[in-house]
Design a protein around this motif. Structure first.
Motif, short mmCIF file in Angstrom:
data_model
loop_
_atom_site.label_atom_id
_atom_site.label_comp_id
_atom_site.label_asym_id
_atom_site.label_seq_id
_atom_site.Cartn_x
_atom_site.Cartn_y
_atom_site.Cartn_z
N SER A 99 0.76 -1.28 0.10
CA SER A 99 0.04 -0.08 0.11
C SER A 99 0.74 1.21 -0.12
O SER A 99 0.29 2.33 -0.45
CB SER A 99 -0.95 -0.09 1.09
OG SER A 99 -0.15 0.15 2.20
N LYS A 100 2.13 1.38 0.35
CA LYS A 100 2.84 2.43 0.64
C LYS A 100 3.63 2.46 -0.86
O LYS A 100 4.47 3.51 -0.93
CB LYS A 100 3.80 2.23 1.64
CG LYS A 100 3.26 2.02 3.02
CD LYS A 100 2.21 2.98 3.30
CE LYS A 100 1.61 2.76 4.65
NZ LYS A 100 2.22 2.62 5.82
N VAL A 110 9.72 -4.00 12.11
CA VAL A 110 8.52 -2.99 12.21
C VAL A 110 7.50 -3.26 13.05
O VAL A 110 7.24 -4.43 13.34
CB VAL A 110 7.90 -3.00 10.71
CG1 VAL A 110 6.53 -2.03 11.04
CG2 VAL A 110 8.76 -2.42 9.62
N GLN A 111 7.50 -2.65 14.35
CA GLN A 111 6.47 -2.63 15.21
C GLN A 111 6.61 -4.13 15.90
O GLN A 111 5.73 -4.79 16.01
CB GLN A 111 4.92 -2.62 14.83
CG GLN A 111 4.84 -0.96 14.42
CD GLN A 111 3.26 -0.75 14.05
OE1 GLN A 111 2.31 -1.28 14.72
NE2 GLN A 111 3.16 -0.04 13.05
N ASP A 112 7.88 -4.20 16.58
CA ASP A 112 8.17 -5.41 17.19
C ASP A 112 9.02 -5.22 18.36
O ASP A 112 9.33 -4.07 18.51
CB ASP A 112 8.73 -6.49 16.19
CG ASP A 112 9.93 -6.31 15.62
OD1 ASP A 112 10.65 -5.63 16.04
OD2 ASP A 112 10.30 -6.88 14.51
N GLY A 135 7.47 2.38 13.41
CA GLY A 135 7.77 1.89 11.96
C GLY A 135 6.48 1.79 11.31
O GLY A 135 5.45 1.52 12.02
N ARG A 136 6.33 2.64 10.09
CA ARG A 136 5.17 2.66 9.14
C ARG A 136 5.17 1.84 8.24
O ARG A 136 4.25 1.90 7.42
CB ARG A 136 4.82 4.20 8.96
CG ARG A 136 4.58 4.97 10.06
CD ARG A 136 3.95 6.26 9.90
NE ARG A 136 5.22 7.40 9.28
CZ ARG A 136 6.10 7.73 10.14
NH1 ARG A 136 5.99 7.97 11.27
NH2 ARG A 136 6.87 8.56 9.14
N GLU A 158 9.69 6.72 4.99
CA GLU A 158 10.07 6.93 6.38
C GLU A 158 11.70 6.50 6.59
O GLU A 158 12.35 7.50 7.13
CB GLU A 158 9.19 6.01 7.56
CG GLU A 158 9.59 6.15 9.04
CD GLU A 158 8.88 5.66 10.11
OE1 GLU A 158 9.03 5.85 10.95
OE2 GLU A 158 8.52 4.44 9.69
N THR A 159 12.06 5.50 6.14
CA THR A 159 13.51 5.31 6.10
C THR A 159 14.19 6.45 5.20
O THR A 159 15.41 7.00 5.80
CB THR A 159 13.80 3.78 5.22
OG1 THR A 159 12.97 2.83 6.00
CG2 THR A 159 15.14 3.67 5.21
#
Length: 437
Positions: free
Chosen positions: A138-139, A338-340, A346-347, A352-353
């Motif tokens: 999606s990104k 990512v989110q761990d 993290g998106r 973002e990176t």
């Protein structure tokens, strides 16, 4: 009739021959993406034939929509992004696997405990991996390389392979067998067997963490031996720490050169190279270039995990990007976790990176984006997708005024194309009350 067992492309051709195929699934038909804006500001029509960019027509004014076309309404079109370093088996577990310590050892301990207690299941891993990849798509990501823990009794590899099948039409997925330390000596017997099993099951690259092993040099040699026998490349976590006395990256470069290893070699993290003197950075970077090793800085996770016990002049925990690039090394960048437990946020968005590369590594927007798109694909050994004539038609249309603006605002109004086919479309809307309520 469609032949039994026919490939996706053959099925699409058969459907097209019978007039049953819609615009975004046609194979062999010229398509036009109208009114796309390139990075240099030109308004163009992109002509797609099969999965290639066949022509780019410059416009003086907006083009009317053709029968087999789509209007991009002047949105910026940029090469698709790639995520060259992910951990899909761990993704999206920040709530279920907390890491109160916040550091690398705390994350490792939290993950081991969660796995042992049954918090991490096969079904859960499949679902999370699929969700993580759909978020990437999606990104604007059309390719991802994931490291997956391989250990005795673990089914993480099978789970990620199953997830890969589910999203096969959306994103290209490479899997790295991430080994558990120790890998050398008698204590590493079970872990070496787990790697052998992973190779038999099917992986794309051999991974590992030499700097965490009692004998880093032997781990590197063994990884190269196994990869050579299997006919695949290696992607190692290298020097993910701030101890400047540790520099296994140089050992890796020398071993690759000495044996003439011909398959792909990637070194992720390489944090301690950034802790060396400029002279040492240049020396190591030159050998890394000679060995044809791609290097992946991973700013998100390293900024979160590293330097927590250094209260003054805290290092940014990034590799020596400038030195590596000056030596001719291919440098790409990824998000890592990512989110761990290893990265609480993290998106799932390489923008973002890229933003962090600008802020923490002092890269300019153009190079920062190149590191998460064109360079990332090249590091993964994938076909070129750079919006040039004849290149693969993997790109993103985004409602942003410029590349810098896209990185700065990361708007979610995006259309993602893979092989010229629209695979994701998002529209961001905002409504502000005129009364200020």
């Amino acid at each position: 009739l469609i032949p039994k067992g026919a490939s996706k492309q053959t099925r699409m051709k058969c459907l097209f021959a019978h007039g049953e195929m819609k615009w975004n699934g046609v194979i062999g038909m010229l398509k036009v993406l109208h009114n796309a804006r390139l990075e240099d500001g030109r308004l163009v029509n992109l002509h797609i034939n099969d999965d290639r960019i066949e022509a780019i027509t410059e416009l003086q004014k907006p083009s009317p929509l053709s029968e087999n076309g789509m209007d991009l309404n002047g949105w910026l079109v940029i090469p698709s992004m790639a995520e060259p370093h992910a951990h899909l088996d761990k993704a999206l577990t920040a709530e279920s696997v907390p890491n109160p310590a916040g550091d690398l050892s705390g994350a490792i301990e939290a993950w081991i405990a969660a796995t042992a207690s049954g918090v991490i299941t096969y079904e859960d891993t499949v679902d999370r991996a699929v969700e993580a990849m759909r978020l990437l798509v999606s990104k604007g990501v059309t390719a991802v390389r994931s490291h997956v823990n391989v250990a005795s009794g673990s089914r993480a590899l099978e789970a990620v392979r199953e997830a890969r099948k589910i999203v096969a039409d959306l994103i290209d997925v490479q899997i790295v067998a991430l080994t558990i330390n120790p890998m050398t000596g008698p204590e590493g017997t079970d872990n070496r067997k787990a790697l052998e099993t992973a190779i038999e099951t099917g992986v794309d690259l051999v991974g590992g963490c030499p700097h965490l092993d009692p004998n880093p040099s032997v781990l590197i040699k063994d990884a190269l031996d196994i990869a050579e026998d299997a006919g695949i490349g290696i992607d190692l976590h290298v020097d993910e720490m701030l101890d400047e006395s540790v520099l296994t990256l140089h050992d890796l470069a020398k071993q690759v050169m000495d044996r003439g290893f011909e398959n792909s070699v990637t070194a992720s993290h390489c944090v301690t190279l950034g802790m060396q003197s400029l002279r040492k950075q240049a020396e190591v970077s030159a050998d890394v270039a000679k060995a044809n090793i791609a290097v992946l800085p991973l700013p998100q996770t390293n900024l979160f995990l590293q330097g927590r016990d250094i209260s003054t002049a805290t290092p940014r925990a990034l590799t020596a990007i400038k030195s590596l690039e000056a030596a001719g090394v291919l440098v790409a960048a990824g998000a890592d976790n990512v989110q761990d437990p290893f990265n609480l946020v993290g998106r799932s968005d390489p923008l973002e990176t890229a933003s962090l590369l600008i802020l923490a590594a002092h890269e300019m927007p153009e190079n920062a984006y190149k590191m998460v798109s064109v360079n990332a694909r090249k590091a993964m050994g994938l076909e070129k997708a750079d919006l040039s004539l004849g290149s693969l038609a993997d790109f993103v249309a985004i409602d942003a005024p410029s590349l810098r603006g896209a990185i700065a605002d990361a708007p979610m109004s995006r259309k993602v194309f893979k092989g010229g086919v629209l695979i994701s479309s998002s529209l961001q809307t905002t409504q502000i009350s005129p009364d200020g309520l």
